[in-house]
Design an enzyme around this catalytic site. Sequence first.
Site, PDB file in Angstrom:
ATOM      1  N   ASP A 177      11.429   2.319  32.043  1.00 45.80           N
ATOM      2  CA  ASP A 177      11.994   3.572  31.502  1.00 45.80           C
ATOM      3  C   ASP A 177      10.686   4.213  30.914  1.00 45.80           C
ATOM      4  O   ASP A 177      10.215   3.915  29.908  1.00 45.80           O
ATOM      5  CB  ASP A 177      12.936   3.211  30.601  1.00 45.80           C
ATOM      6  CG  ASP A 177      13.566   4.640  29.875  1.00 45.80           C
ATOM      7  OD1 ASP A 177      12.707   5.524  29.791  1.00 45.80           O
ATOM      8  OD2 ASP A 177      14.740   4.452  29.592  1.00 45.80           O
ATOM      9  N   HIS A 178      10.082   5.152  31.714  1.00 46.19           N
ATOM     10  CA  HIS A 178       8.722   5.577  31.229  1.00 46.19           C
ATOM     11  C   HIS A 178       8.701   6.286  29.772  1.00 46.19           C
ATOM     12  O   HIS A 178       7.613   6.259  29.112  1.00 46.19           O
ATOM     13  CB  HIS A 178       8.231   6.402  32.236  1.00 46.19           C
ATOM     14  CG  HIS A 178       8.946   7.818  32.404  1.00 46.19           C
ATOM     15  ND1 HIS A 178       9.731   8.171  33.100  1.00 46.19           N
ATOM     16  CD2 HIS A 178       8.620   8.992  31.748  1.00 46.19           C
ATOM     17  CE1 HIS A 178      10.532   9.218  32.899  1.00 46.19           C
ATOM     18  NE2 HIS A 178       9.538   9.995  32.384  1.00 46.19           N
ATOM     19  N   HIS A 240      16.814   6.936  29.148  1.00 41.60           N
ATOM     20  CA  HIS A 240      15.848   7.563  28.004  1.00 41.60           C
ATOM     21  C   HIS A 240      16.544   7.918  26.662  1.00 41.60           C
ATOM     22  O   HIS A 240      15.966   7.421  25.617  1.00 41.60           O
ATOM     23  CB  HIS A 240      15.113   8.742  28.449  1.00 41.60           C
ATOM     24  CG  HIS A 240      14.653   8.609  30.030  1.00 41.60           C
ATOM     25  ND1 HIS A 240      13.981   7.349  30.584  1.00 41.60           N
ATOM     26  CD2 HIS A 240      14.813   9.506  30.870  1.00 41.60           C
ATOM     27  CE1 HIS A 240      13.597   7.919  31.515  1.00 41.60           C
ATOM     28  NE2 HIS A 240      14.144   9.019  32.089  1.00 41.60           N
TER      29      HIS A 240
HETATM   30  P1  NAD Z   1       8.880   9.175  47.755  1.00 45.26           P
HETATM   31  O1  NAD Z   1       9.998   9.599  48.494  1.00 45.26           O
HETATM   32  O2  NAD Z   1       7.950  10.371  47.230  1.00 45.26           O
HETATM   33  O3  NAD Z   1       8.165   7.882  48.447  1.00 45.26           O
HETATM   34  C1  NAD Z   1       8.928   7.222  49.140  1.00 45.26           C
HETATM   35  C2  NAD Z   1       7.977   5.829  49.500  1.00 45.26           C
HETATM   36  O4  NAD Z   1       8.853   4.905  50.253  1.00 45.26           O
HETATM   37  C3  NAD Z   1       6.901   6.357  50.591  1.00 45.26           C
HETATM   38  O5  NAD Z   1       5.868   5.884  50.261  1.00 45.26           O
HETATM   39  C4  NAD Z   1       7.615   5.950  51.715  1.00 45.26           C
HETATM   40  O6  NAD Z   1       6.550   5.550  52.971  1.00 45.26           O
HETATM   41  C5  NAD Z   1       8.305   4.793  51.291  1.00 45.26           C
HETATM   42  N1  NAD Z   1       9.393   4.421  52.347  1.00 45.26           N
HETATM   43  C6  NAD Z   1      10.498   4.942  52.429  1.00 45.26           C
HETATM   44  N2  NAD Z   1      11.392   4.308  53.345  1.00 45.26           N
HETATM   45  C7  NAD Z   1      10.567   3.219  53.801  1.00 45.26           C
HETATM   46  C8  NAD Z   1      10.975   2.273  54.649  1.00 45.26           C
HETATM   47  N3  NAD Z   1      12.185   2.049  55.288  1.00 45.26           N
HETATM   48  N4  NAD Z   1      10.149   1.362  54.738  1.00 45.26           N
HETATM   49  C9  NAD Z   1       8.970   1.121  54.086  1.00 45.26           C
HETATM   50  N5  NAD Z   1       8.680   2.232  53.317  1.00 45.26           N
HETATM   51  C10 NAD Z   1       9.287   3.373  53.133  1.00 45.26           C
HETATM   52  O7  NAD Z   1       9.631   8.692  46.149  1.00 45.26           O
HETATM   53  P2  NAD Z   1       9.025   8.716  44.835  1.00 45.26           P
HETATM   54  O8  NAD Z   1       8.992  10.166  44.246  1.00 45.26           O
HETATM   55  O9  NAD Z   1       7.628   8.279  44.755  1.00 45.26           O
HETATM   56  O10 NAD Z   1       9.920   7.856  43.965  1.00 45.26           O
HETATM   57  C11 NAD Z   1       9.999   6.431  44.123  1.00 45.26           C
HETATM   58  C12 NAD Z   1      11.025   5.831  43.195  1.00 45.26           C
HETATM   59  O11 NAD Z   1      10.299   5.970  41.682  1.00 45.26           O
HETATM   60  C13 NAD Z   1      12.188   6.338  43.156  1.00 45.26           C
HETATM   61  O12 NAD Z   1      13.211   5.158  42.805  1.00 45.26           O
HETATM   62  C14 NAD Z   1      12.267   7.008  42.102  1.00 45.26           C
HETATM   63  O13 NAD Z   1      13.608   7.230  41.567  1.00 45.26           O
HETATM   64  C15 NAD Z   1      11.411   6.648  41.153  1.00 45.26           C
HETATM   65  N6  NAD Z   1      10.989   7.644  40.116  1.00 45.26           N
HETATM   66  C16 NAD Z   1      10.104   8.635  40.731  1.00 45.26           C
HETATM   67  C17 NAD Z   1       9.479   9.526  39.721  1.00 45.26           C
HETATM   68  C18 NAD Z   1       8.641  10.600  40.318  1.00 45.26           C
HETATM   69  O14 NAD Z   1       7.891  11.413  39.493  1.00 45.26           O
HETATM   70  N7  NAD Z   1       8.351  10.800  41.518  1.00 45.26           N
HETATM   71  C19 NAD Z   1       9.687   9.386  38.504  1.00 45.26           C
HETATM   72  C20 NAD Z   1      10.489   8.449  38.138  1.00 45.26           C
HETATM   73  C21 NAD Z   1      11.175   7.547  38.984  1.00 45.26           C
END
Ligand code: NAD
Length: 487
Positions: A177-178, A240
């Site tokens: 939980d950032h 949060h």
């Molecule tokens: P994103 O869509 O940018 O990245 C997804 C990643 O998953 C990519 O590296 C992709 O290659 C990989 N991927 C997807 N399907 C795949 C498969 N079948 N096999 C192997 N690899 C696969 O997502 P994100 O924004 O980086 O978010 C990732 C997680 O972090 C999520 O759970 C999201 O809710 C959480 N999150 C993200 C943020 C943010 O700021 N982006 C903030 C809080 C939480």
Amino acid sequence: TDTPSTLLMIFGATGDLAKRKLYPSLFHLFNKGKISKDFAVIGVARREWTEEQFKKHVEDSVLTSIGTKENIDEFISHFYYQSHDVSDSESYITLKNLADSLDNKYNLHGNRIFYLAMAPEFFGTITDHLKSDGLTDTQGFHRLVIEKPFGHDLPSAEQLNNQIRESFTEDQIYRIDHYLGKEMVQNIEVIRFANALFEPLWNSRYISNIQVTSSEELGVEERGRYYEKSGALRDMVQNHMLQMVALLAMEPPIKLTTEEIRGEKVKVLRALRPLKDDEVKDYFVRGQYGPNETGGRGYRQEPNVDPNSNTETYVAGKLMIDNFRWAGVPIYIRTGKRMETKSTKIVIQFKDIPMNLYYNRDKPLAPNLLVIHIQPDEGITLHLNAKKSGQNVETTPVKLNFSNNSVDGMNTPEAYEKLLHDCMRGDATNFTHWDDVKLSWAYVDKISEVWETTKETEFPNYCAGTAGPKAADELLEKDGFYWWPID
Ligand code: NAD
């Protein structure tokens, strides 16, 4: 350094989170000498990248976010990449072989952190394979870091948790939980428990109400598809907002250990007064932003959003904690997108003194407030009354200000930097325990049930770029309070 040697595997290594947060944070830790020189990172993702491409990607992400590349070559020499299919055992066997060879090369003692920076639907599949394909068969520690959202409601969270627990024990699981990595959120504890001034007053006898605000200027941007299924309640309140409330309201722990702090936090969530169906409307208000005059579009006009969407982009609520300390003290929370300002802060409003000697019909005394600024400013402000200089005995409000930003002369470390470091050291205090997740979903599920069965006919009910719906003001007005402005 105070961290043991570690192999960090990032699943979702080409994604947005890894790029914006994880690589820059790791680089900071590396440059500050906070991670053991014996470390390696394996980036795991679907794309067919070469190791060189991945290293370039990491370098770019560091450059973009930090603007320097001092020691970058040494840093990225620790990075490896594997193109991976999350549901294919073959992929895990290749990954295991790479991991084992890095174990030897860097003397990592089999210590492994698996960071799942991927869509939640893959979490269970990955943890199943990590165990069944032998990636957790080493001597050292094994830790699993999971991003939000942890489930969509209590039943889905339970299902996910049961599946993960097949491969990892609760104390190996680090649920991010950032907000809990933010400097001033961690400071809540210090302000409360290291000062003689506040703790004696920290109860229903002296505090009239507490207000927790987390507002964003941005709308849903590109995340419409996800947000349609989530909404502000699930996206912000379940995690949060309730975590901040738990830190504000908990009893002093007997020691500052993970178990003791988490134990006290969970008691707060257990004491949250549950709502009945017909009470939801008296305690919670939902909002959705509409277009504004300056051309800002409304939520229903965002990409991938239903033009008749019933999804809330704003929530205000009144929480009651039914225990000895907080009986009768409302804790108001509010969070929304497309608000006037981006700000997260907490206002603790103290009760009026028993008798006002300085009462003046035109100028009532302002109550004492303690304001904890979480972002973008970091600091605390104490609002007091002092004598106005001059002949008359008149009062004037004064503010005692402490700002983190100006003391350090630089930004405090990013939440992700602190959390990664904590995880490497094996400190789970600032991660959410399953008990928290379970109780907060149970609380929030009741509200979403009611909201999903009754369509809000007033949507949209606030203009983009404003302070939210009027009903949120009325929520406090009926108790004789009002929201302190976000300045
Ligand atoms: P994103 O869509 O940018 O990245 C997804 C990643 O998953 C990519 O590296 C992709 O290659 C990989 N991927 C997807 N399907 C795949 C498969 N079948 N096999 C192997 N690899 C696969 O997502 P994100 O924004 O980086 O978010 C990732 C997680 O972090 C999520 O759970 C999201 O809710 C959480 N999150 C993200 C943020 C943010 O700021 N982006 C903030 C809080 C939480």
